[in-house]
Design a protein around this motif. Sequence first.
Motif, PDB file in Angstrom:
ATOM      1  N   VAL A  91       0.837  -1.202   0.000  1.00  0.00           N
ATOM      2  CA  VAL A  91       0.000   0.000   0.000  1.00  0.00           C
ATOM      3  C   VAL A  91       0.873   1.254   0.000  1.00  0.00           C
ATOM      4  O   VAL A  91       0.538   2.250  -0.650  1.00  0.00           O
ATOM      5  N   VAL A  95       0.666   4.393  -2.482  1.00  0.00           N
ATOM      6  CA  VAL A  95       0.565   5.786  -2.057  1.00  0.00           C
ATOM      7  C   VAL A  95       1.618   6.631  -2.771  1.00  0.00           C
ATOM      8  O   VAL A  95       1.344   7.763  -3.195  1.00  0.00           O
ATOM      9  N   LEU A 126      -3.855   3.281   3.614  1.00  0.00           N
ATOM     10  CA  LEU A 126      -4.581   3.744   2.422  1.00  0.00           C
ATOM     11  C   LEU A 126      -5.522   4.907   2.721  1.00  0.00           C
ATOM     12  O   LEU A 126      -5.923   5.639   1.809  1.00  0.00           O
TER      13      LEU A 126
END
Length: 330
Positions: A91, A95, A126
Amino acid sequence: MADVYPWQQALWQQLAGRSQHAHAYLLHGPAGIGKRVLAERLMARLLCQNPNGLDACGNCKSCHLLAAGTHPDNYVLEPEEADKPIKVDQVRELVDFVVQTAQLGGRKVVLLEPAEAMNLNAANALLKSLEEPSGNTVLLLISHQPSRLLPTIKSRCVQQACPLPSEAMSLAWLAQALPELGDDERSDLLTLAAGSPLAAVRLQAQGVREQRAQAVEGVKKLLKQQVSPSQLAESWNSLPLNLLFDWFCDWAQLMLRYQLTKDEQGLGQVDMRKVVQYLADKSAQAKVLAIQEWLLAQRQKVMGKANLNRVLLLEALLVQWAALPGQDRG
């Protein structure tokens, strides 16, 4: 790009026809109804430089790059291995992508599936991107089990339920997808897939009807005391644990329903109707409720990919199942 399925046409027109798009969508519904195809088609439409009505043109630079799997403004996030969680480091890489400027000057589009595979740290990582995506970014989250998502994830997305096709529509589609099967076989398969036609095709490929027959035969032998719980647990080594728990949960529910209604039309599929009726007649309702509660708790662990001792878990299930019919009917 695959066409959306017939049961998705109305939703597709609604999504693709929007003049303004949300920064995040949560496409949710049962597994096996085509959510991924819908998301990929929307992804192509959002990235296309010259959309043709509701669809991507298929001819621009963006469409060619997407088809080749090399589009710089497209990011697909999935578990690194099947049935494993999406990790926080994955994640964080996503990002990093979200905060970059789109290289082709248009949108950036992220597809994440399944959203419920994110562990707690990954989901929390997230959140900021969902709340304040950088630039013109659209995140498409796909979930087969939205109840497992953090409320904070769901609240930051436009939640879109994806339609389950009618039985008639599913059977018509399966007639084309599995022409080698008879009508009754396709109907049984659709029932085993809980009404999801794409799941039915996958289950057919993995031999689910043969697996079901093995499970049913084993249960009947267990109740006749022709096999012990430990022997049966060992013999089921090749049967998927999630399917076994789905079936036992279903049988327990059918038994409770019959105990309450005595409706012989509600005994489920033909292969287990007599067994379900026998157990419902011979078992105390409290025992059926207790095993149903236990089954649901263990099924949740199985779905959550908990580290379980498979044989011991199945043996515990079968010991309780064999003990259902008895004198203490209350």
